[in-house]
Design a protein around this motif. Structure first.
Motif, PDB file in Angstrom:
ATOM      1  N   GLY A 149       0.842  -1.190   0.000  1.00  0.00           N
ATOM      2  CA  GLY A 149       0.000   0.000   0.000  1.00  0.00           C
ATOM      3  C   GLY A 149       0.877   1.240   0.000  1.00  0.00           C
ATOM      4  O   GLY A 149       1.622   1.490   0.954  1.00  0.00           O
ATOM      5  N   VAL A 150       0.819   2.031  -1.070  1.00  0.00           N
ATOM      6  CA  VAL A 150       1.649   3.229  -1.199  1.00  0.00           C
ATOM      7  C   VAL A 150       0.743   4.446  -1.102  1.00  0.00           C
ATOM      8  O   VAL A 150      -0.157   4.641  -1.936  1.00  0.00           O
ATOM      9  CB  VAL A 150       2.416   3.246  -2.532  1.00  0.00           C
ATOM     10  N   LEU A 151       0.954   5.256  -0.073  1.00  0.00           N
ATOM     11  CA  LEU A 151       0.177   6.477   0.133  1.00  0.00           C
ATOM     12  C   LEU A 151       0.884   7.612  -0.581  1.00  0.00           C
ATOM     13  O   LEU A 151       1.961   8.047  -0.175  1.00  0.00           O
ATOM     14  CB  LEU A 151       0.056   6.770   1.627  1.00  0.00           C
ATOM     15  N   ILE A 152       0.274   8.096  -1.666  1.00  0.00           N
ATOM     16  CA  ILE A 152       0.859   9.161  -2.477  1.00  0.00           C
ATOM     17  C   ILE A 152       0.248  10.485  -2.046  1.00  0.00           C
ATOM     18  O   ILE A 152      -0.968  10.678  -2.132  1.00  0.00           O
ATOM     19  CB  ILE A 152       0.606   8.913  -3.975  1.00  0.00           C
ATOM     20  N   THR A 153       1.092  11.388  -1.566  1.00  0.00           N
ATOM     21  CA  THR A 153       0.630  12.708  -1.152  1.00  0.00           C
ATOM     22  C   THR A 153       1.353  13.771  -1.969  1.00  0.00           C
ATOM     23  O   THR A 153       2.276  13.476  -2.724  1.00  0.00           O
ATOM     24  CB  THR A 153       0.875  12.933   0.351  1.00  0.00           C
ATOM     25  N   GLY A 154       0.935  15.017  -1.802  1.00  0.00           N
ATOM     26  CA  GLY A 154       1.549  16.119  -2.530  1.00  0.00           C
ATOM     27  C   GLY A 154       0.594  17.294  -2.624  1.00  0.00           C
ATOM     28  O   GLY A 154      -0.584  17.180  -2.287  1.00  0.00           O
ATOM     29  N   ASP A 155       1.121  18.413  -3.089  1.00  0.00           N
ATOM     30  CA  ASP A 155       0.294  19.607  -3.232  1.00  0.00           C
ATOM     31  C   ASP A 155      -0.811  19.383  -4.251  1.00  0.00           C
ATOM     32  O   ASP A 155      -0.703  18.543  -5.150  1.00  0.00           O
ATOM     33  CB  ASP A 155       1.148  20.805  -3.653  1.00  0.00           C
ATOM     34  N   SER A 156      -1.886  20.147  -4.115  1.00  0.00           N
ATOM     35  CA  SER A 156      -2.990  20.064  -5.073  1.00  0.00           C
ATOM     36  C   SER A 156      -2.486  20.422  -6.469  1.00  0.00           C
ATOM     37  O   SER A 156      -1.762  21.404  -6.658  1.00  0.00           O
ATOM     38  CB  SER A 156      -4.100  21.034  -4.647  1.00  0.00           C
ATOM     39  N   GLY A 157      -2.854  19.611  -7.445  1.00  0.00           N
ATOM     40  CA  GLY A 157      -2.461  19.862  -8.826  1.00  0.00           C
ATOM     41  C   GLY A 157      -1.113  19.306  -9.216  1.00  0.00           C
ATOM     42  O   GLY A 157      -0.667  19.497 -10.353  1.00  0.00           O
ATOM     43  N   VAL A 158      -0.451  18.573  -8.320  1.00  0.00           N
ATOM     44  CA  VAL A 158       0.878  18.055  -8.635  1.00  0.00           C
ATOM     45  C   VAL A 158       0.799  16.812  -9.524  1.00  0.00           C
ATOM     46  O   VAL A 158       1.800  16.393 -10.116  1.00  0.00           O
ATOM     47  CB  VAL A 158       1.643  17.746  -7.329  1.00  0.00           C
ATOM     48  N   GLY A 159      -0.391  16.184  -9.610  1.00  0.00           N
ATOM     49  CA  GLY A 159      -0.553  15.031 -10.499  1.00  0.00           C
ATOM     50  C   GLY A 159      -0.742  13.709  -9.797  1.00  0.00           C
ATOM     51  O   GLY A 159      -0.463  12.656 -10.375  1.00  0.00           O
ATOM     52  N   LYS A 160      -1.265  13.736  -8.594  1.00  0.00           N
ATOM     53  CA  LYS A 160      -1.450  12.482  -7.836  1.00  0.00           C
ATOM     54  C   LYS A 160      -2.458  11.565  -8.521  1.00  0.00           C
ATOM     55  O   LYS A 160      -2.201  10.362  -8.698  1.00  0.00           O
ATOM     56  CB  LYS A 160      -1.927  12.801  -6.409  1.00  0.00           C
ATOM     57  N   SER A 161      -3.615  12.092  -8.891  1.00  0.00           N
ATOM     58  CA  SER A 161      -4.661  11.249  -9.491  1.00  0.00           C
ATOM     59  C   SER A 161      -4.245  10.746 -10.861  1.00  0.00           C
ATOM     60  O   SER A 161      -4.495   9.585 -11.216  1.00  0.00           O
ATOM     61  CB  SER A 161      -5.979  12.031  -9.585  1.00  0.00           C
ATOM     62  N   GLU A 162      -3.609  11.607 -11.658  1.00  0.00           N
ATOM     63  CA  GLU A 162      -3.163  11.192 -12.987  1.00  0.00           C
ATOM     64  C   GLU A 162      -2.122  10.072 -12.887  1.00  0.00           C
ATOM     65  O   GLU A 162      -2.130   9.119 -13.674  1.00  0.00           O
ATOM     66  CB  GLU A 162      -2.586  12.393 -13.743  1.00  0.00           C
ATOM     67  N   THR A 163      -1.233  10.203 -11.916  1.00  0.00           N
ATOM     68  CA  THR A 163      -0.225   9.159 -11.711  1.00  0.00           C
ATOM     69  C   THR A 163      -0.878   7.860 -11.254  1.00  0.00           C
ATOM     70  O   THR A 163      -0.508   6.766 -11.712  1.00  0.00           O
ATOM     71  CB  THR A 163       0.802   9.628 -10.655  1.00  0.00           C
ATOM     72  N   ALA A 164      -1.874   7.976 -10.356  1.00  0.00           N
ATOM     73  CA  ALA A 164      -2.587   6.786  -9.899  1.00  0.00           C
ATOM     74  C   ALA A 164      -3.314   6.106 -11.054  1.00  0.00           C
ATOM     75  O   ALA A 164      -3.350   4.872 -11.140  1.00  0.00           O
ATOM     76  CB  ALA A 164      -3.586   7.161  -8.804  1.00  0.00           C
TER      77      ALA A 164
END
Length: 312
Positions: A149-164
């Motif tokens: 389970g990898v918890l991906i965090t970051g600033d809004s708009g950095v591309g978390k959902s696109e990467t997921a």
């Protein structure tokens, strides 16, 4: 905040069947603690906890078989209080009729199982401890990558959902997008799950909300996962110090549990999905005792020693 759990939820998630009280399964379960009412069968109720599920096994039912009708009725009325969620009978045993009558009178469901007391106790405690644990909402994405389970965090708009999304297309599984509800399974393990309203859904800017289950199939999603580490996506800065050797592991704390944390700089041209996959593989390799950084340092030390010998 913790979830609201009922006896029906317990019935649906453990090896239990209904003996009586099918109309009373909406009774709430407020604690993960389970009582074995051995002392209570003798009439000792000084420290009785009526809010717990009461589990009766071979010991309790065998003792009850030696009790008189009046003794059974007295114990049953004291044991079954308005906030008692349910009675559970293990090992295929049967409750005395007096207990059944009082349970129906007080509207408490009676559940049964063929499992031993130890086994059903473990099953119920595991389920309730996870469901009743306090949740902390974390802004990020949780993806199952190679079983981690990898918890991906970051600033809004950095591309978390696109990467997921790219990770899902590469065969990995989405647990939660945008918001992850995290709870401590124990002192060392964190579990993440999606809020009910966001389950299987993902928001992509410019596209909208998509249903990952319908678009990619059941193999593309999971209901929950144990979190192995946090990978934080940070926008690239020229003055940013970057860990080049892989020995700069940080630790973040969620729900009192330490979680390894790595920072991955985001820059145009970097394939984040491949980098995150590699980070997951490297994390697993380290847990198995294979540390590339340590290997590099050992090789470097050998090289330094050889050069020193040649200079001498």
């Amino acid at each position: 905040m913790a979830k609201q759990i009922t006896v029906q939820d317990l019935l649906d998630n453990t090896h239990l069947s209904i003996v009586s009280g099918a109309d009373f399964l909406n009774r709430p379960v407020a604690t993960e603690d389970i009582s074995r009412p051995g002392l209570e069968m003798t009439g000792y109720f000084n420290y009785y906890a009526p809010e717990r599920i009461q589990l009766m096994g071979i010991t309790e039912t065998s003792f009850a078989a030696r009790m008189s009708h009046d003794e059974l009725m007295m114990v049953a009325h004291k044991m079954m209080q308005p906030d008692t969620p349910a009675l559970v009978v293990s090992t295929g045993r049967k409750l005395p009729q007096e207990f059944m009558d009082v349970a129906n009178e007080v509207q408490i469901p009676v559940l049964a199982t063929e499992l031993t007391s130890s086994r059903i106790l473990a099953n119920m405690t595991y389920f309730l401890s996870g469901q009743l644990a306090e949740r902390q909402s974390v802004h990020g994405v949780l993806v199952d990558i190679f079983g981690l389970g990898v918890l991906i965090t970051g600033d809004s708009g950095v591309g978390k959902s696109e990467t997921a999304l790219e990770l899902v297309q590469r065969g990995h599984r989405l647990i939660a997008d945008d918001r992850v509800d995290v709870y401590a399974q124990d002192e060392e393990r964190l579990v993440g799950e999606p809020p009910a309203i966001l389950r299987n859904l993902m928001e992509l800017r410019g596209v909208g909300i998509i249903d990952v289950l319908n678009l990619f199939g059941a193999g593309a999603v999971r209901s929950h996962a144990t979190i192995a580490f946090n990978l934080h996506l940070a926008k690239w800065r020229d003055d940013q110090e970057v860990d080049r050797l892989g020995n700069g592991e940080e630790v973040t704390q969620i729900q009192g549990v330490d979680l390894p944390r790595y920072v991955l700089p985001v820059q145009t041209g970097r394939n984040l999905a491949v980098l995150i996959e590699t980070a997951a593989k490297n994390f697993r390799a380290k847990k198995m005792g294979f540390d590339a950084t340590e290997t590099f340092n050992n090789n470097l030390n050998v090289l330094i020693e050889q050069n020193s010998e040649h200079q001498d």
